[in-house]
Design a protein around this motif. Structure first.
Motif, PDB file in Angstrom:
ATOM      1  N   LEU A 105       0.823  -1.207   0.000  1.00  3.27           N
ATOM      2  CA  LEU A 105       0.000   0.000   0.000  1.00  3.27           C
ATOM      3  C   LEU A 105       0.857   1.257   0.000  1.00  3.27           C
ATOM      4  N   ALA A 106       1.955   1.251   0.759  1.00  3.83           N
ATOM      5  CA  ALA A 106       2.840   2.417   0.789  1.00  3.83           C
ATOM      6  C   ALA A 106       3.505   2.631  -0.569  1.00  3.83           C
ATOM      7  N   ALA A 107       3.902   1.546  -1.206  1.00  2.00           N
ATOM      8  CA  ALA A 107       4.510   1.670  -2.536  1.00  2.00           C
ATOM      9  C   ALA A 107       3.508   2.235  -3.543  1.00  2.00           C
ATOM     10  N   ALA A 108       2.241   1.862  -3.394  1.00  2.00           N
ATOM     11  CA  ALA A 108       1.214   2.337  -4.322  1.00  2.00           C
ATOM     12  C   ALA A 108       0.856   3.800  -4.081  1.00  2.00           C
ATOM     13  N   SER A 109       0.900   4.231  -2.821  1.00  2.00           N
ATOM     14  CA  SER A 109       0.437   5.581  -2.495  1.00  2.00           C
ATOM     15  C   SER A 109       1.548   6.619  -2.481  1.00  2.00           C
ATOM     16  N   GLY A 110       2.779   6.163  -2.250  1.00  3.70           N
ATOM     17  CA  GLY A 110       3.876   7.104  -2.080  1.00  3.70           C
ATOM     18  C   GLY A 110       3.930   7.701  -0.685  1.00  3.70           C
ATOM     19  N   ARG A 111       3.009   7.287   0.186  1.00  2.00           N
ATOM     20  CA  ARG A 111       3.017   7.768   1.565  1.00  2.00           C
ATOM     21  C   ARG A 111       3.957   6.907   2.407  1.00  2.00           C
ATOM     22  N   GLU A 112       4.232   7.380   3.599  1.00  2.00           N
ATOM     23  CA  GLU A 112       5.106   6.652   4.509  1.00  2.00           C
ATOM     24  C   GLU A 112       4.414   5.383   5.010  1.00  2.00           C
ATOM     25  N   PRO A 113       5.187   4.292   5.200  1.00  3.58           N
ATOM     26  CA  PRO A 113       4.583   3.055   5.709  1.00  3.58           C
ATOM     27  C   PRO A 113       3.820   3.252   7.011  1.00  3.58           C
ATOM     28  N   TRP A 114       4.313   4.128   7.899  1.00  2.00           N
ATOM     29  CA  TRP A 114       3.602   4.307   9.163  1.00  2.00           C
ATOM     30  C   TRP A 114       2.220   4.908   8.942  1.00  2.00           C
ATOM     31  N   GLU A 115       2.089   5.777   7.938  1.00  2.00           N
ATOM     32  CA  GLU A 115       0.772   6.343   7.628  1.00  2.00           C
ATOM     33  C   GLU A 115      -0.178   5.246   7.151  1.00  2.00           C
ATOM     34  N   GLU A 116       0.345   4.378   6.289  1.00  2.00           N
ATOM     35  CA  GLU A 116      -0.492   3.303   5.764  1.00  2.00           C
ATOM     36  C   GLU A 116      -0.830   2.301   6.857  1.00  2.00           C
ATOM     37  N   TYR A 117       0.120   2.077   7.764  1.00  2.00           N
ATOM     38  CA  TYR A 117      -0.166   1.162   8.870  1.00  2.00           C
ATOM     39  C   TYR A 117      -1.296   1.709   9.734  1.00  2.00           C
ATOM     40  N   LEU A 118      -1.245   2.992  10.071  1.00  2.00           N
ATOM     41  CA  LEU A 118      -2.288   3.572  10.915  1.00  2.00           C
ATOM     42  C   LEU A 118      -3.658   3.480  10.255  1.00  2.00           C
ATOM     43  N   ALA A 119      -3.704   3.737   8.954  1.00  2.00           N
ATOM     44  CA  ALA A 119      -4.984   3.664   8.243  1.00  2.00           C
ATOM     45  C   ALA A 119      -5.503   2.225   8.207  1.00  2.00           C
ATOM     46  N   LEU A 120      -4.603   1.291   7.913  1.00  2.00           N
ATOM     47  CA  LEU A 120      -5.013  -0.112   7.869  1.00  2.00           C
ATOM     48  C   LEU A 120      -5.407  -0.606   9.250  1.00  2.00           C
ATOM     49  N   ASP A 121      -4.650  -0.220  10.266  1.00  2.00           N
ATOM     50  CA  ASP A 121      -4.966  -0.639  11.627  1.00  2.00           C
ATOM     51  C   ASP A 121      -6.345  -0.152  12.050  1.00  2.00           C
ATOM     52  N   ASP A 122      -6.682   1.059  11.678  1.00  2.00           N
ATOM     53  CA  ASP A 122      -8.002   1.604  11.995  1.00  2.00           C
ATOM     54  C   ASP A 122      -9.102   0.763  11.340  1.00  2.00           C
ATOM     55  N   LEU A 123      -8.903   0.427  10.074  1.00  2.00           N
ATOM     56  CA  LEU A 123      -9.888  -0.402   9.368  1.00  2.00           C
ATOM     57  C   LEU A 123     -10.010  -1.785  10.004  1.00  2.00           C
ATOM     58  N   LEU A 124      -8.879  -2.436  10.266  1.00  2.00           N
ATOM     59  CA  LEU A 124      -8.920  -3.798  10.801  1.00  2.00           C
ATOM     60  C   LEU A 124      -9.497  -3.826  12.211  1.00  2.00           C
ATOM     61  N   THR A 125      -9.239  -2.779  12.978  1.00  2.00           N
ATOM     62  CA  THR A 125      -9.841  -2.691  14.312  1.00  2.00           C
ATOM     63  C   THR A 125     -11.355  -2.579  14.207  1.00  2.00           C
ATOM     64  N   ARG A 126     -11.820  -1.767  13.267  1.00  2.00           N
ATOM     65  CA  ARG A 126     -13.268  -1.614  13.062  1.00  2.00           C
ATOM     66  C   ARG A 126     -13.889  -2.931  12.607  1.00  2.00           C
ATOM     67  N   LEU A 127     -13.243  -3.606  11.665  1.00  2.00           N
ATOM     68  CA  LEU A 127     -13.766  -4.889  11.183  1.00  2.00           C
ATOM     69  C   LEU A 127     -13.747  -5.943  12.286  1.00  2.00           C
ATOM     70  N   GLY A 128     -12.704  -5.925  13.090  1.00  2.00           N
ATOM     71  CA  GLY A 128     -12.598  -6.897  14.172  1.00  2.00           C
ATOM     72  C   GLY A 128     -13.662  -6.724  15.237  1.00  2.00           C
ATOM     73  N   ALA A 129     -14.231  -5.535  15.333  1.00  2.00           N
ATOM     74  CA  ALA A 129     -15.236  -5.273  16.366  1.00  2.00           C
ATOM     75  C   ALA A 129     -16.484  -6.135  16.203  1.00  2.00           C
ATOM     76  N   ASP A 130     -16.749  -6.609  14.988  1.00  2.00           N
ATOM     77  CA  ASP A 130     -17.925  -7.459  14.742  1.00  2.00           C
ATOM     78  C   ASP A 130     -17.580  -8.947  14.758  1.00  2.00           C
ATOM     79  N   ALA A 131     -16.377  -9.288  15.176  1.00  2.00           N
ATOM     80  CA  ALA A 131     -15.939 -10.690  15.115  1.00  2.00           C
ATOM     81  C   ALA A 131     -16.834 -11.611  15.930  1.00  2.00           C
ATOM     82  N   ASP A 132     -17.252 -11.177  17.103  1.00  2.00           N
ATOM     83  CA  ASP A 132     -18.086 -12.047  17.940  1.00  2.00           C
ATOM     84  C   ASP A 132     -19.386 -12.427  17.232  1.00  2.00           C
ATOM     85  N   HIS A 133     -19.973 -11.485  16.504  1.00  2.00           N
ATOM     86  CA  HIS A 133     -21.212 -11.770  15.771  1.00  2.00           C
ATOM     87  C   HIS A 133     -20.958 -12.773  14.648  1.00  2.00           C
TER      88      HIS A 133
END
Length: 200
Positions: free
Chosen positions: A160-188
């Motif tokens: 993702l960082a290679a595709a966007s040209g942004r720093e890996p840490w920026e892409e990690y934070l964005a991905l982490d936010d998404l995965l945390t949100r998706l994980g919130a419904d795991a119990d269901h």
């Protein structure tokens, strides 16, 4: 006389779920019906497919210049464990026999090798030829139950960082936010899967 799929399988494929789960691609649902797949497998594939839709759409929105075959990602997520129709014991216990068996099963039903490969390689994201589609299927197969694997996520972040040209840490934070949100419904999603038996 042909047998009909069990009521459990029909419910696993068609019940809305809570929160609602998207239906599998029609070609996959028809395949699972024809195979009289274990109901728990159908429920699992729906849960992973549902997460894959969210992942693929997020990548499409955030990285419009990154070429991602969305249909391949969704097919891969919807069929990644199809080999467990032949190895149902791996639905409730460990094992990898379903991986090659799933690829071969899809090939025998006329699916292209580029699509059948997800069944064989969804647990191996370190191979040199791993694509963004492979990484998204593998990620969906983990985060549906809120499992996080740093090695897998770091590999995805690098792409993702290679595709966007942004720093890996920026892409990690964005991905982490998404995965945390998706994980919130795991119990269901886990409860939906557990509501269906392994055997018909």
């Amino acid at each position: 006389m042909t047998s009909t799929p069990s009521a459990f399988l029909s419910r696993a494929l068609d019940a809305p779920g809570e929160p609602p789960l998207r239906p599998l691609p029609p070609v996959v649902a028809e395949l699972l019906r024809s195979l009289e797949a274990p109901p728990r497998l159908a429920a699992h594939l729906r849960a992973v497919h549902d997460v894959a839709v969210e992942l693929a759409d997020w990548v499409g929105d955030r990285y419009p210049d990154l070429a991602v075959d969305r249909d391949a990602v969704l097919f891969g997520a919807a069929t990644h464990d199809v080999g467990k129709t032949l190895h149902p014991e791996e639905l409730s216990g460990p094992g990898s026999s379903h991986e090659a068996a799933g690829r071969d099963l899809l090939l025998s039903h006329g699916f292209a090798p580029d699509l059948a490969r997800f069944a064989a390689n969804h647990a191996n994201w370190d191979a040199p030829a791993t694509t963004i589609e492979d990484l998204l299927v593998s990620t969906a197969d983990k985060v549906w139950k809120d499992k996080r694997l740093p090695d897998l996520e770091n590999r995805l972040v690098r792409v993702l960082a290679a595709a966007s040209g942004r720093e890996p840490w920026e892409e990690y934070l964005a991905l982490d936010d998404l995965l945390t949100r998706l994980g919130a419904d795991a119990d269901h999603r886990l409860a939906f899967q557990a509501a269906f038996p392994v055997y018909q």
